[in-house]
Design a protein around this motif. Sequence first.
Motif, PDB file in Angstrom:
ATOM      1  N   SER A 254      32.419  54.826   0.813  1.00  0.00           N
ATOM      2  CA  SER A 254      31.942  55.993   1.556  1.00  0.00           C
ATOM      3  C   SER A 254      32.330  55.827   3.018  1.00  0.00           C
ATOM      4  O   SER A 254      32.012  54.816   3.643  1.00  0.00           O
ATOM      5  CB  SER A 254      30.428  56.151   1.424  1.00  0.00           C
ATOM      6  N   LEU A 255      33.030  56.810   3.571  1.00  0.00           N
ATOM      7  CA  LEU A 255      33.445  56.792   4.971  1.00  0.00           C
ATOM      8  C   LEU A 255      32.525  57.663   5.828  1.00  0.00           C
ATOM      9  O   LEU A 255      32.829  57.941   6.990  1.00  0.00           O
ATOM     10  CB  LEU A 255      34.885  57.303   5.091  1.00  0.00           C
ATOM     11  N   HIS A 256      31.413  58.097   5.272  1.00  0.00           N
ATOM     12  CA  HIS A 256      30.559  59.056   5.967  1.00  0.00           C
ATOM     13  C   HIS A 256      29.382  58.368   6.665  1.00  0.00           C
ATOM     14  O   HIS A 256      28.638  57.625   6.023  1.00  0.00           O
ATOM     15  CB  HIS A 256      30.029  60.092   4.966  1.00  0.00           C
ATOM     16  N   PRO A 257      29.202  58.608   7.968  1.00  0.00           N
ATOM     17  CA  PRO A 257      28.016  58.070   8.660  1.00  0.00           C
ATOM     18  C   PRO A 257      26.785  58.875   8.267  1.00  0.00           C
ATOM     19  O   PRO A 257      26.879  59.897   7.585  1.00  0.00           O
ATOM     20  CB  PRO A 257      28.368  58.270  10.132  1.00  0.00           C
ATOM     21  N   LEU A 258      25.628  58.411   8.686  1.00  0.00           N
ATOM     22  CA  LEU A 258      24.376  59.110   8.376  1.00  0.00           C
ATOM     23  C   LEU A 258      24.036  60.134   9.447  1.00  0.00           C
ATOM     24  O   LEU A 258      24.396  59.980  10.621  1.00  0.00           O
ATOM     25  CB  LEU A 258      23.242  58.096   8.245  1.00  0.00           C
ATOM     26  N   GLN A 259      23.348  61.171   9.029  1.00  0.00           N
ATOM     27  CA  GLN A 259      22.851  62.185   9.966  1.00  0.00           C
ATOM     28  C   GLN A 259      21.409  62.536   9.599  1.00  0.00           C
ATOM     29  O   GLN A 259      21.019  62.457   8.428  1.00  0.00           O
ATOM     30  CB  GLN A 259      23.718  63.447   9.931  1.00  0.00           C
ATOM     31  N   THR A 260      20.644  62.909  10.580  1.00  0.00           N
ATOM     32  CA  THR A 260      19.257  63.321  10.352  1.00  0.00           C
ATOM     33  C   THR A 260      19.191  64.844  10.394  1.00  0.00           C
ATOM     34  O   THR A 260      19.645  65.460  11.362  1.00  0.00           O
ATOM     35  CB  THR A 260      18.340  62.745  11.436  1.00  0.00           C
ATOM     36  N   PRO A 261      18.695  65.468   9.351  1.00  0.00           N
ATOM     37  CA  PRO A 261      18.636  66.939   9.343  1.00  0.00           C
ATOM     38  C   PRO A 261      17.798  67.459  10.511  1.00  0.00           C
ATOM     39  O   PRO A 261      16.786  66.861  10.892  1.00  0.00           O
ATOM     40  CB  PRO A 261      17.984  67.255   7.998  1.00  0.00           C
ATOM     41  N   ALA A 262      18.222  68.550  11.061  1.00  0.00           N
ATOM     42  CA  ALA A 262      17.480  69.169  12.173  1.00  0.00           C
ATOM     43  C   ALA A 262      16.446  70.147  11.619  1.00  0.00           C
ATOM     44  O   ALA A 262      16.646  70.773  10.576  1.00  0.00           O
ATOM     45  CB  ALA A 262      18.451  69.893  13.104  1.00  0.00           C
ATOM     46  N   GLY A 263      15.365  70.285  12.329  1.00  0.00           N
ATOM     47  CA  GLY A 263      14.355  71.288  11.999  1.00  0.00           C
ATOM     48  C   GLY A 263      13.522  70.940  10.788  1.00  0.00           C
ATOM     49  O   GLY A 263      13.241  71.808   9.955  1.00  0.00           O
ATOM     50  N   TYR A 264      13.159  69.694  10.654  1.00  0.00           N
ATOM     51  CA  TYR A 264      12.300  69.332   9.519  1.00  0.00           C
ATOM     52  C   TYR A 264      10.840  69.385   9.965  1.00  0.00           C
ATOM     53  O   TYR A 264      10.552  69.282  11.167  1.00  0.00           O
ATOM     54  CB  TYR A 264      12.682  67.937   9.012  1.00  0.00           C
ATOM     55  N   PRO A 265       9.869  69.470   9.077  1.00  0.00           N
ATOM     56  CA  PRO A 265      10.095  69.681   7.637  1.00  0.00           C
ATOM     57  C   PRO A 265      10.616  71.087   7.354  1.00  0.00           C
ATOM     58  O   PRO A 265      10.433  71.983   8.168  1.00  0.00           O
ATOM     59  CB  PRO A 265       8.715  69.454   7.032  1.00  0.00           C
TER      60      PRO A 265
ATOM     61  N   ASP B   8      25.558  59.471  -0.361  1.00  0.00           N
ATOM     62  CA  ASP B   8      24.266  59.171   0.255  1.00  0.00           C
ATOM     63  C   ASP B   8      23.844  57.740  -0.052  1.00  0.00           C
ATOM     64  O   ASP B   8      23.450  56.973   0.839  1.00  0.00           O
ATOM     65  CB  ASP B   8      23.200  60.151  -0.251  1.00  0.00           C
ATOM     66  N   TYR B   9      23.940  57.376  -1.299  1.00  0.00           N
ATOM     67  CA  TYR B   9      23.491  56.032  -1.695  1.00  0.00           C
ATOM     68  C   TYR B   9      24.348  54.945  -1.046  1.00  0.00           C
ATOM     69  O   TYR B   9      23.821  53.975  -0.487  1.00  0.00           O
ATOM     70  CB  TYR B   9      23.529  55.893  -3.215  1.00  0.00           C
ATOM     71  N   VAL B  10      25.679  55.122  -1.140  1.00  0.00           N
ATOM     72  CA  VAL B  10      26.578  54.092  -0.600  1.00  0.00           C
ATOM     73  C   VAL B  10      26.411  53.967   0.910  1.00  0.00           C
ATOM     74  O   VAL B  10      26.480  52.864   1.476  1.00  0.00           O
ATOM     75  CB  VAL B  10      28.042  54.415  -0.968  1.00  0.00           C
ATOM     76  N   SER B  11      26.172  55.088   1.592  1.00  0.00           N
ATOM     77  CA  SER B  11      26.038  55.062   3.055  1.00  0.00           C
ATOM     78  C   SER B  11      24.692  54.522   3.510  1.00  0.00           C
ATOM     79  O   SER B  11      24.483  54.313   4.708  1.00  0.00           O
ATOM     80  CB  SER B  11      26.254  56.472   3.622  1.00  0.00           C
ATOM     81  N   GLY B  12      23.753  54.325   2.571  1.00  0.00           N
ATOM     82  CA  GLY B  12      22.433  53.803   2.938  1.00  0.00           C
ATOM     83  C   GLY B  12      21.451  54.877   3.346  1.00  0.00           C
ATOM     84  O   GLY B  12      20.606  54.657   4.226  1.00  0.00           O
ATOM     85  N   ALA B  13      21.540  56.044   2.737  1.00  0.00           N
ATOM     86  CA  ALA B  13      20.660  57.170   3.095  1.00  0.00           C
ATOM     87  C   ALA B  13      19.197  56.828   2.802  1.00  0.00           C
ATOM     88  O   ALA B  13      18.879  55.953   1.986  1.00  0.00           O
ATOM     89  CB  ALA B  13      21.088  58.415   2.334  1.00  0.00           C
ATOM     90  N   ARG B  14      18.305  57.594   3.494  1.00  0.00           N
ATOM     91  CA  ARG B  14      16.864  57.389   3.341  1.00  0.00           C
ATOM     92  C   ARG B  14      16.188  58.712   2.995  1.00  0.00           C
ATOM     93  O   ARG B  14      16.582  59.768   3.481  1.00  0.00           O
ATOM     94  CB  ARG B  14      16.257  56.811   4.622  1.00  0.00           C
ATOM     95  N   ARG B  15      15.150  58.578   2.215  1.00  0.00           N
ATOM     96  CA  ARG B  15      14.330  59.732   1.864  1.00  0.00           C
ATOM     97  C   ARG B  15      12.936  59.458   2.422  1.00  0.00           C
ATOM     98  O   ARG B  15      12.244  58.537   1.996  1.00  0.00           O
ATOM     99  CB  ARG B  15      14.280  59.880   0.334  1.00  0.00           C
ATOM    100  N   ALA B  16      12.564  60.271   3.428  1.00  0.00           N
ATOM    101  CA  ALA B  16      11.279  60.086   4.111  1.00  0.00           C
ATOM    102  C   ALA B  16      11.150  58.668   4.650  1.00  0.00           C
ATOM    103  O   ALA B  16      10.088  58.065   4.608  1.00  0.00           O
ATOM    104  CB  ALA B  16      10.129  60.419   3.176  1.00  0.00           C
ATOM    105  N   GLY B  17      12.279  58.134   5.128  1.00  0.00           N
ATOM    106  CA  GLY B  17      12.287  56.805   5.723  1.00  0.00           C
ATOM    107  C   GLY B  17      12.450  55.672   4.742  1.00  0.00           C
ATOM    108  O   GLY B  17      12.584  54.510   5.139  1.00  0.00           O
ATOM    109  N   VAL B  18      12.467  55.963   3.444  1.00  0.00           N
ATOM    110  CA  VAL B  18      12.601  54.926   2.416  1.00  0.00           C
ATOM    111  C   VAL B  18      14.019  54.973   1.840  1.00  0.00           C
ATOM    112  O   VAL B  18      14.495  56.052   1.465  1.00  0.00           O
ATOM    113  CB  VAL B  18      11.566  55.136   1.298  1.00  0.00           C
ATOM    114  N   PRO B  19      14.709  53.819   1.778  1.00  0.00           N
ATOM    115  CA  PRO B  19      16.073  53.820   1.211  1.00  0.00           C
ATOM    116  C   PRO B  19      16.072  54.360  -0.211  1.00  0.00           C
ATOM    117  O   PRO B  19      15.190  54.016  -1.020  1.00  0.00           O
ATOM    118  CB  PRO B  19      16.473  52.347   1.243  1.00  0.00           C
ATOM    119  N   ILE B  20      17.022  55.223  -0.505  1.00  0.00           N
ATOM    120  CA  ILE B  20      17.100  55.790  -1.849  1.00  0.00           C
ATOM    121  C   ILE B  20      17.680  54.744  -2.809  1.00  0.00           C
ATOM    122  O   ILE B  20      18.402  53.824  -2.415  1.00  0.00           O
ATOM    123  CB  ILE B  20      17.957  57.076  -1.873  1.00  0.00           C
TER     124      ILE B  20
END
Length: 355
Positions: free
Chosen positions: A184-195, A206-218
Amino acid sequence: MTVINTNGAALRAMSATRTADISLATAMERLSTGKRINSAKDDAAGLAIASGMTAQIMGMRQGMRNAVDGVSLVQTAEGALDEVTNMAQRIRELTIQSLSGTYSDADRANMQTEASALARQITRTMGDATFNGNRLFDTNLYYWHQDTPAPDRSVKFDVQAGANAADKITVSIENTPLTFARDSLHPLQTPAGYPSPAEHLITFNDYVSGARRAGVPIGKDDIGTTVRQATGDSWADTSRYLVYAAHAEFSLEEEFDISNVYRAQNALERVDTFMTDITRVRAGLGAAANRLESTVSNLTTTSTNLQDARSRIEDADFSQETTNLAKAQILKQAATAMLAQANQSQQGVMKLLGS
């Protein structure tokens, strides 16, 4: 001149008897063994030539046995891949079923139970396939720099299919990894305007890049599920690329996951690629088997012709040797009779002595 110390006629008759004995013994030996050359004195040059031919013939015979063993090895490997292909076909059938919107996630979970079992059995079948203690498949995943040619990771068996060191046939079985790497060559981003009520499909990126769901790694089990945006989310930014790629490895069972539609779409691509790779390996094994069988046929023909040539050099001609035997027997009898006559001829001396 009349003498008694030396009986020339008897000596010559005795020499003829000895010659006849030698001829008789030679004929009997050749008729007994069936060979014209029984020792170097019979034909030194012929013995050397025949010995060289014998070495080639025996080497070819062993080469034929080696080639037949090679065919058995190929058949063992091809038989394992045939069963692997059958299991992969069934996984593909389940994948197509899972892709249909007429099934629920509970149905897909049942399908996944069978798909997982088949994937584990594929891994076991290829990992345990051996011939005479030698592993037939290299199922490891290897990395190399993409700017250089891929190294040859195939499993090779050199079959000595001939009488000489150069008469080798290499059976090559391609590397068949059962572990897959995802980059995965994609960096992480935080969605704007949450919730927000916005939904997000969790992908492999998402998984390979180390994405998080509500602060918890998926986790891997989250891939393919859809979640609503929440505080602490961070997902792969597919609009931007990093210089260095993150990567993660997935087993065959994880790649053949059909528990949701997204994973099933991925599984369909993976299983098609896997079956194509297996088919290519089987085609190579089939070509190797045909080559080995052709070699056996060629060695059989060559060995037969060489045995014919050796026979003409060292085997006895029974027609000629029976004639030689009869001749030697007659000469021996005649020489013996003449030796008796020569011994009797010396008795005439006694008349000169007045006896």
